[in-house]
Design a protein around this motif. Structure first.
Motif, short mmCIF file in Angstrom:
data_model
loop_
_atom_site.label_atom_id
_atom_site.label_comp_id
_atom_site.label_asym_id
_atom_site.label_seq_id
_atom_site.Cartn_x
_atom_site.Cartn_y
_atom_site.Cartn_z
N GLU A 1 3.71 11.37 -0.45
CA GLU A 1 3.39 11.39 0.98
C GLU A 1 2.46 10.24 1.35
O GLU A 1 2.61 9.61 2.39
CB GLU A 1 2.73 12.72 1.38
N HIS A 2 1.49 10.02 0.45
CA HIS A 2 0.53 8.95 0.71
C HIS A 2 1.24 7.60 0.78
O HIS A 2 1.03 6.82 1.72
CB HIS A 2 -0.51 8.95 -0.41
N VAL A 3 2.10 7.35 -0.20
CA VAL A 3 2.83 6.08 -0.23
C VAL A 3 3.69 5.96 1.02
O VAL A 3 3.74 4.91 1.67
CB VAL A 3 3.71 6.00 -1.50
N PHE A 4 4.34 7.07 1.38
CA PHE A 4 5.23 7.03 2.53
C PHE A 4 4.46 6.72 3.82
O PHE A 4 4.87 5.89 4.61
CB PHE A 4 5.96 8.37 2.67
N SER A 5 3.31 7.38 4.00
CA SER A 5 2.59 7.13 5.25
C SER A 5 2.01 5.72 5.28
O SER A 5 1.94 5.09 6.33
CB SER A 5 1.51 8.18 5.49
N LEU A 6 1.64 5.20 4.08
CA LEU A 6 1.20 3.79 4.04
C LEU A 6 2.34 2.87 4.44
O LEU A 6 2.15 1.89 5.17
CB LEU A 6 0.78 3.42 2.61
N THR A 7 3.55 3.21 3.99
CA THR A 7 4.71 2.39 4.32
C THR A 7 4.96 2.41 5.82
O THR A 7 5.22 1.37 6.44
CB THR A 7 5.94 2.91 3.56
N VAL A 8 4.86 3.62 6.41
CA VAL A 8 5.09 3.71 7.85
C VAL A 8 4.04 2.87 8.59
O VAL A 8 4.37 2.12 9.51
CB VAL A 8 5.05 5.18 8.32
N SER A 9 2.77 2.96 8.16
CA SER A 9 1.73 2.14 8.79
C SER A 9 2.05 0.66 8.64
O SER A 9 1.91 -0.13 9.58
CB SER A 9 0.37 2.40 8.16
N GLY A 10 2.49 0.29 7.43
CA GLY A 10 2.82 -1.11 7.17
C GLY A 10 3.92 -1.61 8.08
O GLY A 10 3.83 -2.69 8.66
N VAL A 11 4.96 -0.78 8.25
CA VAL A 11 6.08 -1.19 9.10
C VAL A 11 5.61 -1.28 10.55
O VAL A 11 5.96 -2.22 11.27
CB VAL A 11 7.26 -0.20 8.95
N TRP B 1 -0.06 -1.72 1.69
CA TRP B 1 0.09 -1.37 0.28
C TRP B 1 -1.04 -1.96 -0.53
O TRP B 1 -1.59 -1.32 -1.42
CB TRP B 1 1.42 -1.90 -0.26
N GLY B 2 -1.40 -3.19 -0.23
CA GLY B 2 -2.39 -3.91 -1.03
C GLY B 2 -3.69 -3.17 -1.16
O GLY B 2 -4.28 -3.11 -2.24
N VAL B 3 -4.18 -2.57 -0.07
CA VAL B 3 -5.48 -1.88 -0.16
C VAL B 3 -5.31 -0.38 -0.25
O VAL B 3 -6.27 0.33 -0.54
CB VAL B 3 -6.38 -2.22 1.04
N GLY B 4 -4.10 0.13 -0.02
CA GLY B 4 -3.93 1.58 -0.01
C GLY B 4 -3.42 2.15 -1.32
O GLY B 4 -3.58 3.33 -1.59
N LEU B 5 -2.80 1.30 -2.13
CA LEU B 5 -2.22 1.79 -3.37
C LEU B 5 -3.10 1.40 -4.55
O LEU B 5 -3.78 0.38 -4.52
CB LEU B 5 -0.82 1.18 -3.57
N THR B 6 -3.03 2.21 -5.61
CA THR B 6 -3.74 1.84 -6.84
C THR B 6 -2.95 0.74 -7.53
O THR B 6 -1.76 0.55 -7.28
CB THR B 6 -3.85 3.03 -7.80
#
Lengths: 406, 263
Positions: A4-14, A268-273
């Motif tokens: 979910e975290h990755v997905f919401s980061l992706t949505v923010s990124g887009v 992704w750069g700052v949101g993902l490990t």
């Protein structure tokens, strides 16, 4: 680190990518027709957001306003902002660029920076240096659940509206008479003029369209972040310009692709490990290995002259691209006997070096899998992505829209 | 005698102290092919630029069908019926072959921005007519622009075909007068022969043509009349054979001593 975290980061990124794209399109279209980097474009974007926000403040929306009235106000603010901003764009071209057309390229560039400073100060004079706050009542506040992740309705609206606008723009440029005039003007202005195209009107139209898109971008940012400041446009303009260069300046689909990459890289750069980011390098490595082992040798074999084409020679060419670098290095060190094999060996060594770097990054990132970049690094990351891509493709991902003079 | 299409009346153009075109007068009549010849720097292309509005004459006048066009903008002159090709090709090379021809029709189509946005029936009808006409024009060059290539970019064409496409684009303006600036430059003999025949075919279809050319075979084979220039002035005019043997023309090309040896 959940899905979910990755997905919401992706949505923010887009979402952020789409906002960048709305601005980047203006940069890239103006560059296409005038070969001018319109540095005032970031401020045009801010003005768009300010006009929309101040229209809504002036009307006075609050939570008690019924939904359909709110929609009406919203539409009104949008129209006012687009019309005023488009007029501003038209005026800038008329006053600051047209009289300087035909001079050396540095002169309109300076003029653009001047316009940019002028507009920032104009905003301070009119609205003051404090940020303008968007009335929260107008902003769609809900969330929906997508794949278990909470996604703001506003994000979905932003993505949908941006896609719609881009489709519209593509159709204008590809399918209409004025679009044809734009393309002809960008390729050879003088020849277009001789074909009866009113190039001045076409250039004005380009500024109007670009500014209208920027105004919508400004409105969206004011809603998305709740406020705008007189200098917000500087960073957004810079990012959007970066995105346009990333995708290939002057290239309309390129601006969209570049913006999406930049938006995703930032989020992704700052949101993902690092452990998750490493997978990007794994994907890159897979692609790199495919190029090295399959794609590149196939391309080389196509270049063999017919009289030399033997299975043995093809095997020799393939061998230099093999994973074992020994053959390639040996070929490079031995005397140069066959141009094609020698060039292929050099190419193979370069590809291997690139793949090794990707591999090294993946390993380092996996080993520090739990670490995460601090959000202070956001801008550094986006520019690192820019540098990395431009190093391999100096004309941008989809290539610069170069006028091939024949 | 056929109607005068183009009437150039003692035009002069100077660049700094250089008289690029000096007191030049000539006429082009309907349905003829007139060639402009002369050594490099004799003012031929400047004359073209004066006629098509890229330059404004310092003095004199240019009349298209008894209407003065000197000093108009290139686009306006194009819409009044003079189209041209360029010595150095200037196609819109990233645009498709068909689009290049359609751009040539741009001035003739009337749909405005609003029509485009709303996709009005008027605009759609006009667009369909334009496409049909563009295909017809491309069909004038049999075998060169098959329908399968229409959507390919102009830069994918061979050099000779690009030159043909430039002629096609010029025809799209439905010109009363067609100016060709060295139409066979850089072509091999077989190709120039084909283009020469095509130029004659165009005349037979009713087009009036003024061209600049260096290729003597094309000049002799295609032109009805030849005008020779040197140092911006007209030095001879008449039938191709006459002009080619004119002592002043021979001298302009070979110099005085060369001319003496030749005669």
């Amino acid at each position: 680190m959940s899905f979910e975290h990755v997905f919401s980061l992706t949505v923010s990124g887009v979402t952020v990518g789409m906002i960048y794209a709305l601005i980047a399109l203006g940069y890239t279209m103006v560059y296409g027709v005038l070969q001018l980097i319109n540095f005032a474009h970031g401020e045009v974007f801010t003005v768009g957001g300010y006009i929309a926000a101040s229209t809504l403040i002036w009307i006075g929306v609050d939570a008690s306003t019924p939904l359909w009235v709110k929609l009406g106000y919203f539409a009104l603010a949008l129209v006012v902002s687009v019309v005023v901003t488009a007029t501003l764009g038209w005026l800038i071209e008329r006053v600051a660029y047209r009289p300087l057309r035909g001079r050396s390229r540095i002169i309109p560039l300076l003029s653009a920076i001047g316009v940019s400073i002028f507009l920032q100060n104009l905003l301070i004079v009119i609205f003051g240096p404090e940020p303008i706050i968007m009335p929260t009542a107008i902003v769609p506040a809900g969330f929906v659940n997508v794949f278990g992740a909470r996604v703001r309705i506003l994000q979905i609206i932003v993505i949908a509206v941006s896609l719609l606008l881009m489709a519209l723009l593509t159709w204008i440029v590809k399918g209409t008479r004025i679009g044809k005039a734009m393309r002809a003007t960008s390729q050879d202005r003088e020849a277009a003029e001789m074909m009866g195209i009113e190039t001045n009107r076409t250039i004005s139209f380009t500024f109007v369209i670009g500014s209208a898109l920027a105004a919508i971008g400004g409105f969206i940012v004011a809603m998305y972040y709740g406020s705008l400041q007189f200098d917000t446009g500087f960073l957004y303009g810079l990012k959007a310009f970066t995105a346009a260069v990333l995708g290939g300046i002057g290239n309309i689909p390129g601006a969209v692709v570049g913006s999406l990459i930049l938006g995703l890289a930032e989020n992704w750069g700052v949101g993902l490990t690092l452990g998750l980011l490493a997978w990007l390098f794994v994907v890159g490595l897979a692609l790199g290995l495919y190029i090295q082992m399959v794609h590149a040798p196939r391309r080389r074999i196509d270049h063999i002259a017919d009289e030399f084409r033997t299975p043995e020679y093809e095997g020799r060419l393939k061998a230099v691209y093999r994973l074992a670098p020994v053959v390639a290095v040996k070929t490079l060190l031995s005397e140069r006997t066959d141009a094609l094999v020698h060039v292929s060996a050099r190419h193979a060594v370069q590809l291997m070096a690139g793949n090794l770097v990707l591999f090294a990054f993946a390993v380092v990132f996996f080993m520090n899998g739990d670490v995460q970049f601090s959000s202070k690094w956001q801008h550094v990351i986006s520019f690192a992505v820019l540098m990395a891509i431009l190093m391999f493709r100096p004309s941008g991902i989809l290539g610069e829209n170069i006028q091939e003079k024949v | 005698m056929a109607e005068v299409v183009l009437d150039v009346r003692s035009i002069t153009k100077t660049f700094g102290g250089l008289k690029a075109v000096n007191d030049l007068s000539f006429v082009v009549r309907e349905g003829e092919i007139v060639s402009l010849i002369g050594p490099n720097g004799s003012g031929k292309t400047t004359t073209f630029n004066l006629i098509t509005g890229l330059y404004e004459p310092d003095s004199g006048d240019v009349l298209l069908k008894d209407e003065s066009i000197a000093g108009l903008k290139p686009g306006q002159i194009y819409e009044r019926g003079i189209s041209r090709t360029f010595q150095m090709l200037r196609l819109f090379s990233n645009m498709s072959i068909l689009d290049n021809v359609l751009v040539g029709m741009h001035g003739r189509t009337r749909a405005n921005v609003i029509d485009c946005m709303l996709h009005t029936p008027r605009m759609r009808r006009e667009e369909a007519e334009s496409v049909a006409r563009a295909k017809e024009i491309l069909g004038l060059f049999p075998g060169r622009f098959p329908a399968s290539r229409h959507s390919q970019p102009a830069l994918s064409l061979s050099y000779a075909n690009r030159r043909r496409l430039e002629i096609a684009r010029a025809l799209a303006g439905e010109p009363a007068l067609l100016l060709l600036d060295e139409p066979v430059a850089g072509m091999n003999p077989a190709e120039s022969l084909e283009v020469m025949r095509q130029i004659r075919d165009l005349r037979d279809m009713g087009y009036t043509i003024l061209m600049i050319e260096h290729d003597m075979n094309v000049i002799m084979g295609a032109s009805d009349r030849v005008i020779a220039m040197d140092h911006g002035e007209k030095i001879a005019e008449g039938a191709p054979q006459e002009v080619a043997n004119d002592p002043a023309v021979v001298e302009a090309y070979l110099g005085k001593r060369g001319a003496d040896t030749a005669s």
